[in-house]
Design a protein around this motif. Structure first.
Motif, mmCIF file in Angstrom:
data_model
loop_
_atom_site.group_PDB
_atom_site.id
_atom_site.type_symbol
_atom_site.label_atom_id
_atom_site.label_comp_id
_atom_site.label_asym_id
_atom_site.label_seq_id
_atom_site.Cartn_x
_atom_site.Cartn_y
_atom_site.Cartn_z
ATOM 1 N N TRP A 7 -35.276 40.741 -80.000
ATOM 2 C CA TRP A 7 -35.147 40.568 -78.536
ATOM 3 C C TRP A 7 -36.443 39.940 -78.034
ATOM 4 C CZ3 TRP A 7 -31.253 41.650 -75.031
ATOM 5 C CH2 TRP A 7 -31.605 41.599 -73.682
ATOM 6 N N ARG A 8 -36.323 38.833 -77.318
ATOM 7 C CA ARG A 8 -37.540 38.195 -76.809
ATOM 8 C C ARG A 8 -38.039 38.943 -75.579
ATOM 9 N NH1 ARG A 8 -38.706 31.826 -75.265
ATOM 10 N NH2 ARG A 8 -40.934 31.973 -75.690
ATOM 11 N N TRP A 9 -39.278 39.395 -75.684
ATOM 12 C CA TRP A 9 -39.889 40.183 -74.608
ATOM 13 C C TRP A 9 -41.191 39.498 -74.201
ATOM 14 C CZ3 TRP A 9 -44.211 43.944 -75.138
ATOM 15 C CH2 TRP A 9 -44.392 44.724 -73.991
ATOM 16 N N VAL A 66 -43.208 36.118 -83.907
ATOM 17 C CA VAL A 66 -43.922 35.628 -82.729
ATOM 18 C C VAL A 66 -43.236 34.354 -82.244
ATOM 19 C CG1 VAL A 66 -46.065 34.615 -81.887
ATOM 20 C CG2 VAL A 66 -46.145 36.595 -83.392
ATOM 21 N N GLU A 67 -42.937 34.310 -80.958
ATOM 22 C CA GLU A 67 -42.385 33.094 -80.347
ATOM 23 C C GLU A 67 -43.122 32.898 -79.045
ATOM 24 O OE1 GLU A 67 -38.161 33.135 -79.681
ATOM 25 O OE2 GLU A 67 -38.212 31.302 -78.503
ATOM 26 N N SER A 68 -44.013 31.981 -79.040
ATOM 27 C CA SER A 68 -44.460 31.015 -80.023
ATOM 28 C C SER A 68 -45.987 31.031 -80.069
ATOM 29 C CB SER A 68 -44.082 29.598 -79.576
ATOM 30 O OG SER A 68 -42.731 29.505 -79.194
ATOM 31 N N VAL A 69 -46.547 30.561 -81.193
ATOM 32 C CA VAL A 69 -47.945 30.113 -81.127
ATOM 33 C C VAL A 69 -47.836 28.607 -80.880
ATOM 34 C CG1 VAL A 69 -50.164 29.918 -82.276
ATOM 35 C CG2 VAL A 69 -48.702 31.893 -82.771
ATOM 36 N N TYR A 106 -42.622 27.851 -83.512
ATOM 37 C CA TYR A 106 -43.416 26.874 -82.756
ATOM 38 C C TYR A 106 -42.522 25.674 -82.499
ATOM 39 C CZ TYR A 106 -43.745 23.889 -86.895
ATOM 40 O OH TYR A 106 -43.428 23.070 -87.950
ATOM 41 N N ASN A 107 -43.022 24.744 -81.700
ATOM 42 C CA ASN A 107 -42.253 23.505 -81.512
ATOM 43 C C ASN A 107 -43.207 22.328 -81.542
ATOM 44 O OD1 ASN A 107 -42.806 22.322 -78.638
ATOM 45 N ND2 ASN A 107 -42.680 24.544 -78.362
ATOM 46 N N PHE A 108 -42.639 21.164 -81.684
ATOM 47 C CA PHE A 108 -43.474 19.955 -81.735
ATOM 48 C C PHE A 108 -43.003 18.945 -80.681
ATOM 49 C CE2 PHE A 108 -46.170 16.907 -84.194
ATOM 50 C CZ PHE A 108 -47.220 17.758 -84.467
ATOM 51 N N PHE A 112 -43.332 18.408 -72.653
ATOM 52 C CA PHE A 112 -42.449 19.438 -72.110
ATOM 53 C C PHE A 112 -41.772 20.215 -73.221
ATOM 54 C CE2 PHE A 112 -42.143 16.052 -68.782
ATOM 55 C CZ PHE A 112 -42.823 16.732 -67.790
ATOM 56 N N ASP A 113 -41.756 21.524 -73.088
ATOM 57 C CA ASP A 113 -40.951 22.393 -73.948
ATOM 58 C C ASP A 113 -39.494 22.223 -73.466
ATOM 59 O OD1 ASP A 113 -39.837 24.746 -75.226
ATOM 60 O OD2 ASP A 113 -41.800 25.645 -75.315
ATOM 61 N N TRP A 114 -38.670 23.217 -73.608
ATOM 62 C CA TRP A 114 -37.260 23.119 -73.200
ATOM 63 C C TRP A 114 -37.145 22.661 -71.747
ATOM 64 C CZ3 TRP A 114 -34.647 27.844 -70.861
ATOM 65 C CH2 TRP A 114 -35.596 28.725 -70.343
ATOM 66 N N THR A 115 -36.173 21.801 -71.506
ATOM 67 C CA THR A 115 -36.058 21.180 -70.187
ATOM 68 C C THR A 115 -34.644 21.331 -69.628
ATOM 69 O OG1 THR A 115 -37.776 19.617 -70.799
ATOM 70 C CG2 THR A 115 -36.385 18.999 -68.954
ATOM 71 N N ILE A 209 -40.096 25.915 -87.194
ATOM 72 C CA ILE A 209 -40.085 24.953 -86.073
ATOM 73 C C ILE A 209 -38.796 25.109 -85.266
ATOM 74 C CG2 ILE A 209 -39.077 23.015 -87.392
ATOM 75 C CD1 ILE A 209 -41.030 21.158 -85.814
ATOM 76 N N HIS A 210 -38.945 25.070 -83.960
ATOM 77 C CA HIS A 210 -37.800 25.177 -83.042
ATOM 78 C C HIS A 210 -37.307 23.764 -82.723
ATOM 79 C CE1 HIS A 210 -35.649 25.869 -79.250
ATOM 80 N NE2 HIS A 210 -35.623 27.154 -79.543
ATOM 81 N N PRO A 211 -35.990 23.576 -82.673
ATOM 82 C CA PRO A 211 -35.485 22.239 -82.326
ATOM 83 C C PRO A 211 -35.925 21.821 -80.926
ATOM 84 C CG PRO A 211 -33.685 23.714 -83.003
ATOM 85 C CD PRO A 211 -34.907 24.555 -82.877
ATOM 86 N N ASP A 322 -29.866 34.556 -77.270
ATOM 87 C CA ASP A 322 -30.758 33.642 -76.550
ATOM 88 C C ASP A 322 -30.404 33.681 -75.075
ATOM 89 O OD1 ASP A 322 -32.762 31.826 -76.204
ATOM 90 O OD2 ASP A 322 -31.956 30.321 -77.548
ATOM 91 N N HIS A 323 -30.640 32.611 -74.378
ATOM 92 C CA HIS A 323 -30.461 32.621 -72.920
ATOM 93 C C HIS A 323 -29.126 33.254 -72.514
ATOM 94 C CE1 HIS A 323 -32.801 28.603 -73.221
ATOM 95 N NE2 HIS A 323 -33.502 29.632 -73.653
ATOM 96 N N GLY A 324 -29.172 33.973 -71.429
ATOM 97 C CA GLY A 324 -27.939 34.526 -70.874
ATOM 98 C C GLY A 324 -27.698 33.993 -69.476
ATOM 99 N N GLY A 335 -32.625 32.582 -67.550
ATOM 100 C CA GLY A 335 -32.152 32.611 -68.941
ATOM 101 C C GLY A 335 -32.520 33.877 -69.690
ATOM 102 N N TYR A 336 -33.455 34.644 -69.142
ATOM 103 C CA TYR A 336 -33.982 35.793 -69.891
ATOM 104 C C TYR A 336 -33.810 37.111 -69.147
ATOM 105 C CZ TYR A 336 -35.741 32.828 -73.586
ATOM 106 O OH TYR A 336 -35.813 31.970 -74.659
ATOM 107 N N GLY A 337 -32.636 37.270 -68.511
ATOM 108 C CA GLY A 337 -32.331 38.544 -67.881
ATOM 109 C C GLY A 337 -31.944 39.582 -68.935
HETATM 110 C C1 DNO Z 1 -36.651 28.556 -74.501
HETATM 111 C C2 DNO Z 1 -37.192 28.688 -75.843
HETATM 112 C C3 DNO Z 1 -38.288 27.701 -76.151
HETATM 113 C C4 DNO Z 1 -38.892 28.034 -77.487
HETATM 114 C C5 DNO Z 1 -39.993 27.105 -77.896
HETATM 115 C C6 DNO Z 1 -40.447 27.401 -79.280
HETATM 116 O O1 DNO Z 1 -35.950 29.390 -74.050
HETATM 117 O O2 DNO Z 1 -36.184 28.621 -76.784
HETATM 118 O O3 DNO Z 1 -39.255 27.763 -75.149
HETATM 119 O O4 DNO Z 1 -39.436 29.318 -77.438
HETATM 120 O O5 DNO Z 1 -39.598 25.794 -77.808
HETATM 121 O O6 DNO Z 1 -41.762 27.026 -79.440
#
Ligand code: DNO
Length: 360
Positions: A7-9, A66-69, A106-108, A112-115, A209-211, A322-324, A335-337
């Protein structure tokens, strides 16, 4: 070994959901955590990690994921200053290993991370969801105004990966990425992996790595973790089981050409998926999607087929809902309720139980 439900906290004082709330969701054993006030490139110090470890362990959870370094932009861009940030990343890996951390996500993604274009789109069922529409992005001439809008839409909560300090430097970041091609990004990722994977091997911590989300270029910025072919290439940049994948069904799956069960079977059978994000989305048009409840009937992805693929390959890594949707008047982080993710967690555990018992 069965898969482990996480569970992401977002941490004490940063997440309206408490560890005692999470304790009441059946089946959850792992807290997926991070030091959310750390900037990319900073060292996570032992005493800072210890504080969170004490909180998590007090409730009997593990802190294996760990999500994320986050990776500093200088590493992604390939600037000479990257070596200093890579050294810091190695130190984070060593420090986290002391607390039994097994997987670092992590992501590369450049800048911008998720958009998303909408963080609270009303749905037919009275819920709100995150949504994306490429045609809106295509009309944006000022990414700064867009970033400001996203932050406003997120209310009091900071969007993970959208650190205000970095967003304040968008002009500079865009200028730095201007000459970075897809090939450069692959090269820079390889440089990073060649440096850190030996440390991962030594300390038994897997990188995942996260997509890219969505899995295509946005704002003219290159994105490479976008499909099976590129994932194959990323995993071969350093061919070690420690160089693995966080397979996010919703991110990868928002391109309908990506076949998620097939990816689970291919990369899962190779033992390269260390962390599974499983959620649903609904395609609403080309380059458009809305998030959905996890339940297969609510979206375009077949979660039974995805879970079956994990089961068939003997997945024994970490998984999380994941997101709800935002339901039942909950106020919280987009997304994180608590409520809809809890429904998702139990649905995934239910599918898994049926797969387990059905295969005996
Ligand atoms: C969004 C997440 C992303 C993910 C990063 C990983 O809800 O899935 O922010 O944590 O891309 O580094």
């Amino acid at each position: 070994m069965p898969m482990k439900m996480g569970w992401r906290w977002y941490g004490e004082g940063n997440d309206p959901i408490s560890l005692s709330d999470i304790k009441q969701i059946p089946g959850v054993t792992s807290i997926v955590w991070a030091l959310h006030d750390k900037m990319p490139g900073e060292i996570w110090e032992i005493d800072e990690i210890q504080k969170v470890a004490d909180q998590i362990h007090a409730y009997g959870f593990d802190m294996d994921v760990v999500e994320s370094v986050n990776v500093h932009d200088d590493i992604k861009i390939g600037l000479p200053t990257r070596d200093k940030y890579i050294e810091n990343y190695k130190q984070c890996i060593r420090n986290l290993s002391k607390f039994g951390v097994k997987v670092i996500c992590y992501n590369f993604m450049p800048v911008f991370d998720w958009t998303r274009t909408d963080l609270a789109k009303p749905r037919f069922d009275g819920a709100t969801v995150l949504a994306y529409d490429q045609s809106i992005i295509d009309c944006i001439t000022d990414p700064q105004a867009f970033a400001d809008r996203i932050q406003q839409g997120a209310g009091d909560f900071e969007m993970a990966g959208w650190e205000p300090e970095r967003m304040a430097e968008l002009k500079k970041l865009f200028a730095q990425y201007a000459s970075v091609s897809h090939e450069d990004l692959f090269r820079n990722l390889q440089y990073f992996l060649k440096a850190v994977i030996p440390v991962c091997e030594q300390y038994d911590v897997k990188l995942a790595i996260h997509p890219d989300d969505p899995p295509w270029d946005i704002f003219g910025l290159p994105r490479i973790c976008t499909n099976a072919e590129n994932v194959r290439r990323i995993l071969s940049l350093v061919d070690s089981p420690y160089n693995g994948l966080t397979l996010c069904s919703g991110s990868m799956g928002s391109n309908p050409c990506n076949d998620i069960p097939a990816m689970v079977r291919e990369f899962g059978a190779q033992g390269r998926i260390h962390f599974a994000h499983v959620r649903n989305i609904r395609f609403t048009g080309p380059g458009q999607f809305e998030e959905a409840a996890h339940f297969s009937g609510d979206g375009s992805l077949d979660l039974y087929e995805i879970m079956k693929a994990y089961h068939d390959v003997g997945f024994d890594g970490y998984i999380r809902p994941d997101h709800g949707r935002m339901i039942w008047d909950e106020q919280g982080r987009a997304g994180y309720g608590l409520y809809d993710r809890a429904l998702g967690a139990v649905y995934l555990s239910g599918l898994w139980e049926a797969l387990e018992k059905g295969s005996k």
